[in-house]
Design a protein around this motif. Structure first.
Motif, PDB file in Angstrom:
ATOM      1  N   GLU A   8      11.450  -2.012   0.575  1.00  0.00           N
ATOM      2  CA  GLU A   8      10.838  -1.882  -0.648  1.00  0.00           C
ATOM      3  C   GLU A   8      10.363  -3.283  -1.469  1.00  0.00           C
ATOM      4  O   GLU A   8       9.326  -3.020  -2.028  1.00  0.00           O
ATOM      5  N   LYS A  40       8.011   5.251   5.876  1.00  0.00           N
ATOM      6  CA  LYS A  40       8.525   6.243   4.895  1.00  0.00           C
ATOM      7  C   LYS A  40       8.646   5.536   3.560  1.00  0.00           C
ATOM      8  O   LYS A  40       8.222   6.243   2.686  1.00  0.00           O
ATOM      9  N   GLU A  46       6.679   6.467  -0.045  1.00  0.00           N
ATOM     10  CA  GLU A  46       7.441   6.702  -1.423  1.00  0.00           C
ATOM     11  C   GLU A  46       6.754   5.725  -2.360  1.00  0.00           C
ATOM     12  O   GLU A  46       6.723   6.179  -3.477  1.00  0.00           O
TER      13      GLU A  46
END
Lengths: 483, 483
Positions: B152, B188, B192
């Protein structure tokens, strides 16, 4: 050329049937002595419900002929279909991927006119063994595997290849300044085996700098041998910058069966229109002819093909007004090559396989495994610790140490967080921690497993354990940063 | 520009002191408001017996200023010295490596005239966490780690960077067709986070094909974000093919301290001769000025430098009769840039940082960790089995199963060898096997650890264990090939 060599052939999907027909036509005209057995692989087989894209009965042919010429296939959309190449590679023990990347300047556009390299990629190990674990809600892991016999096979193959093909140098790429154990083993074995080939120049590059050099100055390289992942990425780079993705063939060499193919895909949108360029598969077939010890036919095909390219007889994909003389279809291209069998190119370098010797059966032998004295030193316990509170973790874990085992350190993503280092308070921690216990010499494996059980029984979620040993008095485990 | 920003500076080794002096002189002339603290790192510190090349007291300055402008250093020959960059990166939590790779055609030679890409590399995880184990005499392993918060941080940094720098596209490279769990997570999370930046184009490439495209047609890319290893290799490729290895600066962005530097080394043989090109460090300093929110000074320096390059005022390393007008030394180059502060290039594209906003403090925030329901499914036991006799191994292992646990399969390097598959008899086996036990639902972790202990007590050498769980009903472990 009395006896024919049995070869298993698959026509594949998309443009596959057309380029295979063209290829086989050229091979026959060149006098290749092949006894062809056809099997079905690919889309049709997948859609019949076979998730590997190959029928069980086809293995019999492959394991018997041990030679597979394969056209590109189409893997249907949607999940659950396994890569046919991965399946055959693993099932048939194809340890070496061989990809010659050559530029054909000025007849095919390239920024690297003098490029002629061969990338030899280890094909079974590394991260591609596919061993992955999720260690915690936040952390995933994959295990890179590098073995002594696996590395011996690929490195010896590379040097034998170089000798058989009159190549002058075998370069090795690894990242052994960081991956001292895994890539360190690859580099070490490379050095060991290179010593047996004093006629061939050897050279090692750290993969990042080597890749940069290769992408900029590929003419500085000859044969390059690499672990699987680097080879996957850099063989694609090499083929692309040579300008030859559509023209390159490749070999997957195995003990049980070797496979030869084009590196491009099945291009379904070009199928059935007599458009496709059969060159990639044809050059794959040239590698096959050499593998089955038919170097005369290989030389005839290869030189005839070079002459065709040089004469400007080009399919649509490489057609360019500046250098091409005639735009042809798949069939016409095959006829043009056949017309030129026995001729050599004038400006491109002709190939000469007259003195070529096929790979000897013993070439992939590995050295006998010797027993290595091992000594048990401790155990790593990788746990899920959602609170991330390191001192609480250390306190809890320390309670369960003892019995000859003491907590030496705790790390998070390889950075030591206990005992705390200079900036430990500010170290960002995930929910996955590694606790390292060392033995005072009295703790055997049984005591170590009891320790793991005590930690687990205390409600700590244990994701993984790793035994710490020395091998021949050398540590078989890396130290954490700051340890 | 009233208050000066404290910055920690290290003059480094080799050409370091000269290029740092030149850089600081230009920054001052450009009106950068810096309060400089000097620390000593590198060769002298290493040779004083500090294996990390940095004195403990220097950390205090770094942790306080949180900004580090570092000249290249020399790591002494011989073992035992740790990479200073790895140490600072890990100690200071520098999660992002940022490397702009720009070509300056026709003033600096390149095969890729229109290249202007920024490689953003994850800097803390992947194989570079340095977690390695030798599993048996023949087998070594390294663990690749990819976490949700780590990913992230880097992906959000890349999108924020793109927005701040007016970039149009952020491309992601992974190998998630093979590494479904680790690289799958990276991809993924990229998807996002990309959803929150509808103004920025997104695109994902499998790293092998993406690398090939980048090496051949870099002008097709803009910002590229990658896991650590791919980024290490491909940022070097990008810098090299831009022709800018000597001209490129880079940033290591961290929560505790960010570091700015040239990507080249300390070139000891060029030291002390007023020869070296200060451009790499200077462009690193431009990144620093933007980071500390002094975009006006950054723009002045960057445009003055571009004009100098364009005017053909070149140090020896990029001097070329065709385009250069004057060969200068380090000091004269610095004066030439200072003379051009306030000017813009005419043919090269000027930079414009007027609307630039420095990174907001919350930009590297990660989403709160949510509890994930986990269910225990079984355990993998990785053992050393020197005889390689698979059926003997299965027989022995099966004896110890039971109590709710049964042997589901044994594999070697990810290929199932028990129960035997189509070509199992011919599968090449190393001395390292993985045995997978699945629970019938009644076996808890305690029973699994007892099973491991029974196997170990029977004299089998257990190298590693891995717990098999589902997370939110999704398997947290990969299947073996053929399983």
């Amino acid at each position: 050329m009395a006896t024919k060599t049995p070869v298993t052939v698959a026509y594949g999907d998309g443009i596959g049937p057309e380029i295979m027909a063209a290829t086989l036509q050229i091979l026959e005209a060149a006098g290749a002595a092949l006894e062809i057995e056809t099997i079905e692989v690919g889309e049709k087989v997948y859609l019949q419900g076979n998730t590997s894209g190959i029928e069980p009965s086809s293995w019999e042919s492959l394991l018997r002929t041990k030679v597979f010429l394969k056209a590109p296939i189409t893997t249907p959309q949607g999940g659950g279909y396994k890569s046919l190449n991965v399946t055959t590679r693993k099932t048939l023990g194809q340890y070496a991927n061989v990809r010659p990347c050559v530029s054909y300047h000025p007849f095919v556009e390239t920024k690297h006119p003098n490029m002629d390299i061969v990338v030899i990629r280890e094909n079974e190990e590394d991260l591609y063994a596919g061993v992955e674990y999720r260690l915690s809600p936040e952390m995933t892991s994959a295990i890179k595997l590098i073995s002594r016999p696996g590395t011996e096979k690929i490195v010896r193959y590379a040097f034998e290849y170089a000798r058989r093909h009159n190549r002058k140098k075998v370069t090795c790429f690894t990242k052994d300044n960081i991956l001292k154990m895994t890539d360190g083993l690859f580099h070490k074995i490379y050095d060991e085996i290179a010593a047996g080939y004093p006629d061939i120049e050897k050279e090692h590059w750290i993969v990042d700098i080597g890749a940069a050099k290769m992408a900029d100055t590929p003419e500085a390289f000859d044969v390059i041998v690499m672990p699987n992942l680097y080879g996957d990425v850099l063989s694609d780079v090499a083929a692309q910058i040579a300008g030859s993705v559509g023209l390159a063939g490749s070999a997957n060499i195995g003990d049980n069966c070797s496979m030869f193919e084009a590196i491009h895909g099945s291009a379904p949108r070009r199928a059935g229109q007599n458009l496709a360029n059969p060159s990639g598969l044809l050059l794959g077939a040239v590698l096959m002819l050499m593998h089955i010890n038919q170097p005369e036919a290989a030389e005839r095909v290869h030189n005839g093909w070079l002459r065709t390219i040089e004469d400007g007889i080009h399919t649509y994909d490489i057609f360019e007004e500046r250098v091409s003389t005639k735009k042809v279809g798949t069939k016409e291209f095959a006829c043009a090559v056949i017309d030129r069998l026995g001729q050599k190119p004038n400006r491109l370098k002709p190939v000469s396989y007259a003195k070529y010797q096929a790979q000897s059966p013993g070439a992939s032998a590995v050295s006998a495994s010797k027993p290595v004295p091992m000594e048990l030193k401790g155990i790593d316990v990788i746990i899920h610790w959602p609170s991330r509170n390191t001192s609480e973790l250390a306190a809890l874990i320390n309670k369960h140490a003892g019995n000859g085992l003491s907590l030496e350190m705790i790390d998070n993503r390889g950075v030591k967080v206990f005992p705390p280092g200079v900036a430990a308070a500010e170290t960002f921690c995930t929910d996955s921690f590694r606790c390292r216990f060392m033995s005072d010499g009295t703790a055997d494996r049984s005591k170590m497993l009891e320790l793991v059980k005590r930690i687990s029984d205390a409600g700590v979620d244990v994701a993984m354990t790793a035994t710490l040993r020395t091998f021949d008095s050398v540590e078989g485990y890396s130290l954490a940063q700051g340890q």
